[in-house]
Design a protein around this motif. Structure first.
Motif, PDB file in Angstrom:
ATOM      1  N   LEU A 138      16.885  45.719  22.681  1.00 44.40           N
ATOM      2  CA  LEU A 138      17.605  45.942  21.439  1.00 44.40           C
ATOM      3  C   LEU A 138      16.946  46.988  20.541  1.00 44.40           C
ATOM      4  O   LEU A 138      17.589  47.563  19.669  1.00 44.40           O
ATOM      5  CB  LEU A 138      17.736  44.619  20.677  1.00 44.40           C
ATOM      6  N   THR A 139      15.670  47.229  20.750  1.00 45.10           N
ATOM      7  CA  THR A 139      14.951  48.172  19.892  1.00 45.10           C
ATOM      8  C   THR A 139      15.423  49.604  20.136  1.00 45.10           C
ATOM      9  O   THR A 139      15.581  50.030  21.281  1.00 45.10           O
ATOM     10  CB  THR A 139      13.438  48.083  20.153  1.00 45.10           C
ATOM     11  N   VAL A 144      12.584  50.694  14.875  1.00 46.07           N
ATOM     12  CA  VAL A 144      11.125  50.522  14.906  1.00 46.07           C
ATOM     13  C   VAL A 144      10.580  50.452  13.485  1.00 46.07           C
ATOM     14  O   VAL A 144      10.976  51.227  12.614  1.00 46.07           O
ATOM     15  CB  VAL A 144      10.460  51.681  15.666  1.00 46.07           C
ATOM     16  N   VAL A 145       9.662  49.514  13.253  1.00 45.48           N
ATOM     17  CA  VAL A 145       9.024  49.364  11.942  1.00 45.48           C
ATOM     18  C   VAL A 145       7.585  49.872  12.059  1.00 45.48           C
ATOM     19  O   VAL A 145       6.723  49.199  12.627  1.00 45.48           O
ATOM     20  CB  VAL A 145       9.038  47.894  11.474  1.00 45.48           C
ATOM     21  N   THR A 146       7.340  51.049  11.533  1.00 44.06           N
ATOM     22  CA  THR A 146       6.005  51.636  11.634  1.00 44.06           C
ATOM     23  C   THR A 146       5.075  50.979  10.615  1.00 44.06           C
ATOM     24  O   THR A 146       5.369  50.983   9.411  1.00 44.06           O
ATOM     25  CB  THR A 146       6.060  53.148  11.359  1.00 44.06           C
ATOM     26  N   LEU A 254       5.867  50.351  28.679  1.00 40.08           N
ATOM     27  CA  LEU A 254       4.790  49.833  27.836  1.00 40.08           C
ATOM     28  C   LEU A 254       5.045  50.155  26.365  1.00 40.08           C
ATOM     29  O   LEU A 254       4.896  49.292  25.492  1.00 40.08           O
ATOM     30  CB  LEU A 254       3.450  50.420  28.281  1.00 40.08           C
ATOM     31  N   VAL A 255       5.443  51.375  26.100  1.00 41.07           N
ATOM     32  CA  VAL A 255       5.711  51.785  24.722  1.00 41.07           C
ATOM     33  C   VAL A 255       6.935  51.058  24.175  1.00 41.07           C
ATOM     34  O   VAL A 255       6.935  50.601  23.022  1.00 41.07           O
ATOM     35  CB  VAL A 255       5.891  53.316  24.650  1.00 41.07           C
ATOM     36  N   ARG A 256       7.961  50.933  24.997  1.00 42.78           N
ATOM     37  CA  ARG A 256       9.177  50.265  24.520  1.00 42.78           C
ATOM     38  C   ARG A 256       8.874  48.844  24.066  1.00 42.78           C
ATOM     39  O   ARG A 256       9.348  48.417  23.010  1.00 42.78           O
ATOM     40  CB  ARG A 256      10.243  50.248  25.627  1.00 42.78           C
ATOM     41  N   ASP A 257       8.090  48.094  24.825  1.00 41.18           N
ATOM     42  CA  ASP A 257       7.797  46.723  24.421  1.00 41.18           C
ATOM     43  C   ASP A 257       6.901  46.678  23.199  1.00 41.18           C
ATOM     44  O   ASP A 257       7.098  45.850  22.309  1.00 41.18           O
ATOM     45  CB  ASP A 257       7.154  45.944  25.567  1.00 41.18           C
ATOM     46  N   ALA A 258       5.929  47.560  23.134  1.00 40.24           N
ATOM     47  CA  ALA A 258       5.035  47.575  21.968  1.00 40.24           C
ATOM     48  C   ALA A 258       5.824  47.876  20.693  1.00 40.24           C
ATOM     49  O   ALA A 258       5.617  47.232  19.653  1.00 40.24           O
ATOM     50  CB  ALA A 258       3.931  48.604  22.168  1.00 40.24           C
ATOM     51  N   ALA A 260       8.994  47.328  20.223  1.00 39.64           N
ATOM     52  CA  ALA A 260       9.859  46.177  19.952  1.00 39.64           C
ATOM     53  C   ALA A 260       9.119  45.126  19.139  1.00 39.64           C
ATOM     54  O   ALA A 260       9.692  44.484  18.245  1.00 39.64           O
ATOM     55  CB  ALA A 260      10.375  45.583  21.250  1.00 39.64           C
ATOM     56  N   CYS A 261       7.837  44.958  19.419  1.00 39.26           N
ATOM     57  CA  CYS A 261       7.036  43.968  18.697  1.00 39.26           C
ATOM     58  C   CYS A 261       6.871  44.343  17.228  1.00 39.26           C
ATOM     59  O   CYS A 261       6.670  43.469  16.379  1.00 39.26           O
ATOM     60  CB  CYS A 261       5.676  43.821  19.364  1.00 39.26           C
ATOM     61  N   SER A 262       6.997  45.631  16.914  1.00 37.46           N
ATOM     62  CA  SER A 262       6.815  46.067  15.527  1.00 37.46           C
ATOM     63  C   SER A 262       7.830  45.429  14.588  1.00 37.46           C
ATOM     64  O   SER A 262       7.582  45.311  13.390  1.00 37.46           O
ATOM     65  CB  SER A 262       6.932  47.596  15.433  1.00 37.46           C
ATOM     66  N   GLU A 263       8.968  45.003  15.134  1.00 42.23           N
ATOM     67  CA  GLU A 263      10.034  44.437  14.321  1.00 42.23           C
ATOM     68  C   GLU A 263       9.817  42.959  13.994  1.00 42.23           C
ATOM     69  O   GLU A 263      10.532  42.391  13.180  1.00 42.23           O
ATOM     70  CB  GLU A 263      11.382  44.617  15.029  1.00 42.23           C
ATOM     71  N   GLU A 264       8.844  42.345  14.661  1.00 45.99           N
ATOM     72  CA  GLU A 264       8.677  40.899  14.479  1.00 45.99           C
ATOM     73  C   GLU A 264       7.215  40.476  14.427  1.00 45.99           C
ATOM     74  O   GLU A 264       6.864  39.376  14.840  1.00 45.99           O
ATOM     75  CB  GLU A 264       9.389  40.161  15.608  1.00 45.99           C
TER      76      GLU A 264
END
Length: 301
Positions: A138-139, A144-146, A254-258, A260-264
């Motif tokens: 979904l990201t 993305v939340v920097t 790897l980047v896509r999952d990392a 994605a984690c920025s949002e939560e």
């Protein structure tokens, strides 16, 4: 719940289980007819957002647990499910209780990392008669939340990575949320550590092994430091796993999952603190995420 117990059994106790994000978990102690006890686990979706998706998630988990019943993957056994809250106050699933516990400490991490990799490899080796649905991400570059502490250049480059089309892949059976919080360990005082269970199969999907590996890598990086996130793909390959051949393709997952984690980050960090990792405040986890994303981008240079 009582309608699905054996004759003469009754629920004698309910204890909350901590560590979950999407659902409330309770261990139900069942008094048996011979005077003994056994345990079941009740998974209940309560928050409005999760209730909205509960029917789909619970039906997918039912499908996964049914398929896993005849395999060597240590998953709970399905007892019954109420995906639309027809009989319960909220959508719920009842399953068997597995022994062991989640372990989030740094001590013994090297051993557990290899056990995680071997267990994930066994999951990816499954070839169910009916494939689960294709994975979903979904990201996007816009969601993305920097983090405030972030290396802006590294994050801009990382966001550009996920603007690219997804690389081609060979499909595998994915857990889709495989990480230490969903794995139970037996850690005896004497003797070897072993995995006793893998839980939370609501997001089971079909997709690239890299995606499951990336998700576990991100979690390890946030729990234990970026180097453990970078190390997990190497361990997965060392135990026999196959990842994308091209460096750029591996980087994409790897980047896509990392990102994605920025949002939560806040939602992820809270159950870790409840489990005893009180030092993992939201700012600390954000700093680790920034360091991990920066390392992923530096490693590709």
């Amino acid at each position: 719940m009582s309608r699905h117990l054996e004759p003469g059994e009754r629920i004698v106790r309910a204890d909350a289980l901590h560590g979950g994000i999407t659902a409330e978990m309770r261990k139900l102690t069942i008094g048996t007819r011979d005077g003994g006890t056994r345990a079941l686990v009740l998974r209940t979706f309560v928050a409005p957002y999760y209730v909205k998706h509960a029917e789909d998630w619970l039906n997918r988990e039912v499908g996964a647990l049914t398929q896993l019943a005849d395999t060597e993957v240590p998953a709970p056994e399905l007892v019954t499910v109420d995906p639309t809250a027809e009989h319960c106050e909220y959508p719920s699933l009842l399953m068997t209780h597995l022994t062991g516990r989640t372990v989030l400490d740094d001590e013994g991490l090297e051993t557990r990392t290899h056990l995680l990799a071997r267990q994930l490899l066994a999951i990816h080796a499954l070839r169910p008669a009916e494939r689960p649905r294709k994975y979903v991400t979904l990201t996007t570059a816009d969601t993305v939340v920097t983090p405030k502490c972030a290396d802006a250049a590294a994050w801009a480059a990382a966001i550009d990575v996920i603007r690219r089309p997804a690389p081609p892949y060979e499909g595998r059976f994915l857990h889709r949320d495989f990480q230490p919080g969903n794995v139970l360990f037996d850690v005896p005082p004497l003797g070897p550590t072993r995995i006793t269970g893998v839980v939370d199969w609501a997001a089971t999907s079909w997709g690239p092994a890299d995606l499951d590996v990336a998700h576990c890598s991100t979690t390890l990086a946030l729990l234990h430091g970026p180097r453990w996130g970078l190390r997990f793909p190497e361990v997965y390959e060392a135990v026999g796993g196959a990842l994308a051949a091209a460096t750029s393709e591996r980087q994409y997952w790897l980047v896509r999952d990392a990102l994605a984690c920025s949002e939560e980050v806040r939602e992820v960090a809270q159950p870790w603190r409840e489990a005893g990792r009180t030092e993992l405040t939201t700012p600390v986890v954000e700093e680790r995420l920034d360091a991990y994303v920066t390392a992923l981008m530096t490693a590709s240079d």
